[in-house]
Enzyme design. Structure first.
Site, PDB file in Angstrom:
ATOM      1  N   HIS A 206      -2.805  -6.386  -2.858  1.00 20.07           N
ATOM      2  CA  HIS A 206      -1.634  -6.642  -3.710  1.00 20.07           C
ATOM      3  C   HIS A 206      -0.542  -5.593  -3.588  1.00 20.07           C
ATOM      4  O   HIS A 206       0.554  -5.794  -4.089  1.00 20.07           O
ATOM      5  CB  HIS A 206      -2.060  -6.746  -5.180  1.00 20.07           C
ATOM      6  CG  HIS A 206      -2.254  -5.412  -5.841  1.00 20.07           C
ATOM      7  ND1 HIS A 206      -3.385  -4.664  -5.661  1.00 20.07           N
ATOM      8  CD2 HIS A 206      -1.451  -4.683  -6.651  1.00 20.07           C
ATOM      9  CE1 HIS A 206      -3.277  -3.530  -6.351  1.00 20.07           C
ATOM     10  NE2 HIS A 206      -2.110  -3.520  -6.952  1.00 20.07           N
TER      11      HIS A 206
HETATM   12  C1  UD1 Z   1       1.924  -3.535 -10.551  1.00 21.68           C
HETATM   13  C2  UD1 Z   1       2.031  -2.022 -10.335  1.00 21.68           C
HETATM   14  C3  UD1 Z   1       0.914  -1.564  -9.419  1.00 21.68           C
HETATM   15  C4  UD1 Z   1      -0.434  -1.991  -9.967  1.00 21.68           C
HETATM   16  C5  UD1 Z   1      -0.443  -3.491 -10.225  1.00 21.68           C
HETATM   17  C6  UD1 Z   1      -1.723  -3.901 -10.889  1.00 21.68           C
HETATM   18  C7  UD1 Z   1       4.351  -1.200 -10.360  1.00 21.68           C
HETATM   19  C8  UD1 Z   1       5.471  -0.670  -9.550  1.00 21.68           C
HETATM   20  N1  UD1 Z   1       3.298  -1.667  -9.663  1.00 21.68           N
HETATM   21  O1  UD1 Z   1       2.111  -4.163  -9.296  1.00 21.68           O
HETATM   22  O2  UD1 Z   1       0.920  -0.153  -9.350  1.00 21.68           O
HETATM   23  O3  UD1 Z   1      -1.440  -1.668  -9.039  1.00 21.68           O
HETATM   24  O4  UD1 Z   1       0.658  -3.830 -11.107  1.00 21.68           O
HETATM   25  O5  UD1 Z   1      -1.954  -5.275 -10.764  1.00 21.68           O
HETATM   26  O6  UD1 Z   1       4.414  -1.175 -11.569  1.00 21.68           O
HETATM   27  N2  UD1 Z   1       3.625 -11.833 -11.056  1.00 21.68           N
HETATM   28  C9  UD1 Z   1       3.249 -13.050 -11.560  1.00 21.68           C
HETATM   29  N3  UD1 Z   1       2.593 -13.074 -12.764  1.00 21.68           N
HETATM   30  C10 UD1 Z   1       2.325 -11.954 -13.474  1.00 21.68           C
HETATM   31  C11 UD1 Z   1       2.738 -10.714 -12.939  1.00 21.68           C
HETATM   32  C12 UD1 Z   1       3.362 -10.673 -11.726  1.00 21.68           C
HETATM   33  O7  UD1 Z   1       3.470 -14.085 -10.959  1.00 21.68           O
HETATM   34  O8  UD1 Z   1       1.721 -12.055 -14.562  1.00 21.68           O
HETATM   35  C13 UD1 Z   1       4.277 -11.789  -9.714  1.00 21.68           C
HETATM   36  C14 UD1 Z   1       5.778 -11.838  -9.784  1.00 21.68           C
HETATM   37  O9  UD1 Z   1       6.227 -12.547  -8.703  1.00 21.68           O
HETATM   38  C15 UD1 Z   1       6.152 -10.382  -9.607  1.00 21.68           C
HETATM   39  C16 UD1 Z   1       5.068  -9.891  -8.671  1.00 21.68           C
HETATM   40  O10 UD1 Z   1       3.898 -10.602  -9.064  1.00 21.68           O
HETATM   41  O11 UD1 Z   1       7.425 -10.235  -9.091  1.00 21.68           O
HETATM   42  C17 UD1 Z   1       4.802  -8.422  -8.752  1.00 21.68           C
HETATM   43  O12 UD1 Z   1       4.528  -8.030 -10.098  1.00 21.68           O
HETATM   44  P1  UD1 Z   1       4.919  -6.546 -10.577  1.00 21.68           P
HETATM   45  O13 UD1 Z   1       4.546  -6.374 -11.990  1.00 21.68           O
HETATM   46  O14 UD1 Z   1       6.342  -6.244 -10.215  1.00 21.68           O
HETATM   47  O15 UD1 Z   1       4.071  -5.606  -9.668  1.00 21.68           O
HETATM   48  P2  UD1 Z   1       2.537  -5.693  -9.198  1.00 21.68           P
HETATM   49  O16 UD1 Z   1       2.508  -6.035  -7.762  1.00 21.68           O
HETATM   50  O17 UD1 Z   1       1.731  -6.519 -10.131  1.00 21.68           O
END
Ligand code: UD1
Length: 362
Positions: A206
């Site tokens: 991820h």
């Molecule tokens: C975040 C943390 C990472 C951690 C991870 C745990 C940051 C910079 N990164 O990364 O350190 O290891 O969480 O899981 O804070 N999305 C969904 N549904 C959700 C959440 C996210 O669809 O409930 C998708 C969205 O497209 C979003 C993407 O996942 O843009 C990334 O989510 P984001 O919270 O930005 O970062 P993570 O990759 O989850």
């Protein structure tokens, strides 16, 4: 009564808060939980609250997804409003290294609310990672740095930071210990009726540096395809959104994101864990499953002892080779707190520290 505000928003933070919140309640603190809304899908958020007994958040800031600035900014504006509605707490707790961590630390520091950082002092020494930037800034702003390992304490010392630094042990170790046996009872998994213990590989991918680079992601999937056995891959939504450009090898089964109890069960019975997660590297080693890390550096150096965790990056040949190399000797012991559970050490410290006469007298 000690007033605490806890800021959480992403999957691993719900797990850490589950054990620390329990310890805070036992120590007599009053805690309000702020969910930033960084993770919002039921499988990324709700399931953790339900199965781990994390107290219901006082507020959900619903910051959602976005660029780093958009996401962090939305959290900051809404968190500031919440805190100013008062009363200001004695401490604001943040966990780990996500954008929720950074937002919490920045807002609290500017309101003169003392910040307590759980999982402080970790460094990958790779500033291309958003998480590394979040850690460095959060540690600088924190009045109390609760470090999970001696390595983390040493990292802070190397940056000239010694006051307010406490080696507590790792709250993830507490969580693994507390939930592992419950997981065996409460999370019987259909998928494991098809896969006997030690016959399958468990993979997660991820990290932005892997998912957002098409060549690296393709290489990871090629490496998984070269493993000599079935691969179970619970998919983070970030990775799912990149699948169209990929060929998923035949031996790889895609699963929905797994809750914590299911994940512990899957890890415990896997032949190897392959991951770019930080927490999963540790959970694998604690549960006696060798780990292969799909990155070129790790914050958790202790896991590398005896080859229990191998850093292979995204090279398909290196991934396949690590999967058939056995670790040497017993799994390393790390993350233990000096006085038992890390969560209890943290809660006790937050509840008595002011009375002892000021911040940083650890
Ligand atoms: C975040 C943390 C990472 C951690 C991870 C745990 C940051 C910079 N990164 O990364 O350190 O290891 O969480 O899981 O804070 N999305 C969904 N549904 C959700 C959440 C996210 O669809 O409930 C998708 C969205 O497209 C979003 C993407 O996942 O843009 C990334 O989510 P984001 O919270 O930005 O970062 P993570 O990759 O989850």
């Amino acid at each position: 009564m000690r007033q605490i505000v806890t800021v959480i928003g992403a999957r691993p933070q719900f797990i850490k808060a589950a054990v620390v919140s329990r310890a805070l309640a036992a120590a007599g603190a009053h805690e309000r939980i702020v969910h930033t809304g960084q993770h919002y899908d039921a499988q990324m958020s709700g399931v953790f609250f339900d199965e781990l007994g994390v107290p219901k958040p006082t507020v959900n800031l619903e910051a959602g997804s976005g660029s780093h600035a958009v996401q962090t900014g939305a959290m900051m504006v809404r968190l500031e409003r919440f805190l100013l509605d008062g009363p200001l707490p004695d401490y604001l707790i943040v966990y780990g290294d996500t954008n929720s961590t950074l937002a919490g630390a920045l807002v609290a520091a500017k309101l003169q609310v003392p910040v307590a950082h759980v999982e402080a002092g970790l460094r990958s020494f790779n500033r291309r990672m958003a998480e590394e930037i979040n850690r460095i800034v959060t540690d600088r702003l924190s009045d109390l740095c609760f470090c999970p390992t001696a390595t983390a304490v040493a990292n802070l010392r190397a940056e000239g930071r010694t006051s307010g630094v406490l080696m507590t042990g790792d709250v993830m170790r507490d969580a693994t210990r507390f939930f592992a046996d419950r997981a065996a009872v409460r999370a019987p998994l259909d998928i494991l009726t098809e896969h006997a213990p030690a016959t399958y590989f468990l993979a997660t991918v991820h990290r932005a540096e892997n998912t957002d680079d098409p060549d690296r992601l393709r290489a990871v999937f090629e490496g998984l395809g070269r493993l000599n056995g079935p691969v179970l891959l619970p998919l983070h939504p970030r990775t799912r959104s990149k699948l169209a450009a990929l060929t998923v090898p035949e031996n790889v089964t895609l699963l929905e994101p797994a809750g914590y109890l299911a994940m512990l069960t899957l890890v415990r019975h896997a032949r190897r864990v392959l991951t770019d997660s930080g927490g999963l590297q540790k959970e694998a080693v604690w549960l006696g499953t060798p780990c292969i890390t799909l990155r070129y550096e790790t914050e958790w150096l202790e896991t590398l002892a005896g080859g229990w965790n191998r850093l292979v990056g995204t090279d398909p040949a290196a991934i396949a080779a690590a999967a058939v190399t056995e670790p040497e000797g017993p799994a390393p012991v790390f993350g233990e707190g000096p006085e038992g559970g890390a969560s209890e050490v943290i809660a006790a410290h937050l509840c008595r520290e002011r009375e002892k006469g000021g911040k940083g007298e650890c």
